[in-house]
Motif scaffolding. Sequence first.
Motif, PDB file in Angstrom:
ATOM      1  N   CYS A 149      -6.471  -9.419   8.925  1.00  0.00           N
ATOM      2  CA  CYS A 149      -7.323  -9.996   7.887  1.00  0.00           C
ATOM      3  C   CYS A 149      -7.531 -11.483   8.217  1.00  0.00           C
ATOM      4  O   CYS A 149      -6.808 -12.043   9.047  1.00  0.00           O
ATOM      5  CB  CYS A 149      -6.689  -9.804   6.514  1.00  0.00           C
ATOM      6  SG  CYS A 149      -5.174 -10.750   6.235  1.00  0.00           S
ATOM      7  N   CYS A 193      -0.040  -7.744   7.303  1.00  0.00           N
ATOM      8  CA  CYS A 193       0.321  -7.763   5.880  1.00  0.00           C
ATOM      9  C   CYS A 193       0.002  -6.455   5.159  1.00  0.00           C
ATOM     10  O   CYS A 193       0.407  -6.275   4.019  1.00  0.00           O
ATOM     11  CB  CYS A 193      -0.361  -8.926   5.174  1.00  0.00           C
ATOM     12  SG  CYS A 193      -2.151  -8.748   4.979  1.00  0.00           S
ATOM     13  N   GLU A 194      -0.734  -5.583   5.804  1.00  0.00           N
ATOM     14  CA  GLU A 194      -1.093  -4.261   5.291  1.00  0.00           C
ATOM     15  C   GLU A 194      -1.983  -4.286   4.053  1.00  0.00           C
ATOM     16  O   GLU A 194      -2.086  -3.297   3.343  1.00  0.00           O
ATOM     17  CB  GLU A 194       0.166  -3.423   5.036  1.00  0.00           C
ATOM     18  CG  GLU A 194       0.952  -3.174   6.306  1.00  0.00           C
ATOM     19  CD  GLU A 194       2.192  -2.333   6.095  1.00  0.00           C
ATOM     20  OE1 GLU A 194       2.520  -2.022   4.940  1.00  0.00           O
ATOM     21  OE2 GLU A 194       2.823  -1.983   7.100  1.00  0.00           O
ATOM     22  N   HIS A 195      -2.629  -5.425   3.783  1.00  0.00           N
ATOM     23  CA  HIS A 195      -3.584  -5.493   2.678  1.00  0.00           C
ATOM     24  C   HIS A 195      -4.912  -4.887   3.106  1.00  0.00           C
ATOM     25  O   HIS A 195      -5.272  -4.930   4.284  1.00  0.00           O
ATOM     26  CB  HIS A 195      -3.806  -6.944   2.229  1.00  0.00           C
ATOM     27  CG  HIS A 195      -2.646  -7.489   1.483  1.00  0.00           C
ATOM     28  ND1 HIS A 195      -1.996  -8.633   1.865  1.00  0.00           N
ATOM     29  CD2 HIS A 195      -2.010  -7.044   0.367  1.00  0.00           C
ATOM     30  CE1 HIS A 195      -1.015  -8.876   1.029  1.00  0.00           C
ATOM     31  NE2 HIS A 195      -0.996  -7.925   0.116  1.00  0.00           N
ATOM     32  N   LYS A 196      -5.630  -4.359   2.152  1.00  0.00           N
ATOM     33  CA  LYS A 196      -6.967  -3.816   2.403  1.00  0.00           C
ATOM     34  C   LYS A 196      -7.963  -4.964   2.429  1.00  0.00           C
ATOM     35  O   LYS A 196      -7.879  -5.882   1.618  1.00  0.00           O
ATOM     36  CB  LYS A 196      -7.361  -2.822   1.309  1.00  0.00           C
ATOM     37  CG  LYS A 196      -6.424  -1.658   1.152  1.00  0.00           C
ATOM     38  CD  LYS A 196      -6.598  -0.676   2.265  1.00  0.00           C
ATOM     39  CE  LYS A 196      -5.717   0.546   1.993  1.00  0.00           C
ATOM     40  NZ  LYS A 196      -5.624   1.417   3.104  1.00  0.00           N
ATOM     41  N   THR A 197      -8.905  -4.913   3.362  1.00  0.00           N
ATOM     42  CA  THR A 197      -9.907  -5.961   3.486  1.00  0.00           C
ATOM     43  C   THR A 197     -11.174  -5.388   4.110  1.00  0.00           C
ATOM     44  O   THR A 197     -11.123  -4.379   4.816  1.00  0.00           O
ATOM     45  CB  THR A 197      -9.377  -7.138   4.346  1.00  0.00           C
ATOM     46  OG1 THR A 197     -10.382  -8.140   4.426  1.00  0.00           O
ATOM     47  CG2 THR A 197      -8.979  -6.694   5.737  1.00  0.00           C
ATOM     48  N   THR A 207      -7.278  -1.925   6.964  1.00  0.00           N
ATOM     49  CA  THR A 207      -5.929  -2.359   6.613  1.00  0.00           C
ATOM     50  C   THR A 207      -5.449  -3.338   7.672  1.00  0.00           C
ATOM     51  O   THR A 207      -5.506  -3.047   8.863  1.00  0.00           O
ATOM     52  CB  THR A 207      -4.968  -1.147   6.547  1.00  0.00           C
ATOM     53  OG1 THR A 207      -5.476  -0.221   5.588  1.00  0.00           O
ATOM     54  CG2 THR A 207      -3.579  -1.584   6.160  1.00  0.00           C
ATOM     55  N   CYS A 208      -4.986  -4.483   7.219  1.00  0.00           N
ATOM     56  CA  CYS A 208      -4.461  -5.506   8.126  1.00  0.00           C
ATOM     57  C   CYS A 208      -3.176  -5.000   8.766  1.00  0.00           C
ATOM     58  O   CYS A 208      -2.297  -4.460   8.091  1.00  0.00           O
ATOM     59  CB  CYS A 208      -4.196  -6.791   7.350  1.00  0.00           C
ATOM     60  SG  CYS A 208      -3.433  -8.098   8.347  1.00  0.00           S
ATOM     61  N   GLU A 229     -13.605  -0.409   4.431  1.00  0.00           N
ATOM     62  CA  GLU A 229     -12.362  -1.107   4.174  1.00  0.00           C
ATOM     63  C   GLU A 229     -11.359  -0.842   5.298  1.00  0.00           C
ATOM     64  O   GLU A 229     -11.238   0.279   5.774  1.00  0.00           O
ATOM     65  CB  GLU A 229     -11.794  -0.639   2.842  1.00  0.00           C
ATOM     66  CG  GLU A 229     -10.997  -1.690   2.144  1.00  0.00           C
ATOM     67  CD  GLU A 229     -10.601  -1.247   0.752  1.00  0.00           C
ATOM     68  OE1 GLU A 229     -10.920  -1.971  -0.185  1.00  0.00           O
ATOM     69  OE2 GLU A 229      -9.975  -0.178   0.622  1.00  0.00           O
TER      70      GLU A 229
END
Length: 45
Positions: free
Chosen positions: A32, A8-12, A4-5, A2
């Motif tokens: 991401c 946007c700091e979302h996990k992907t 981190t973008c 996983e």
Amino acid sequence: MEYTCYYCEHKTDKVHHVTLYEKDREHDELLCPECYSEWLASLKG
């Protein structure tokens, strides 16, 4: 794995590697798929 973008700091688990240029320096970051699409569109104008 996983990630981190950067934007946007979302996990992907899928990322795109990009080189960003700010002032006199460049740095590599992970985006991401959604942020990568927006980044590409911004380059087109």
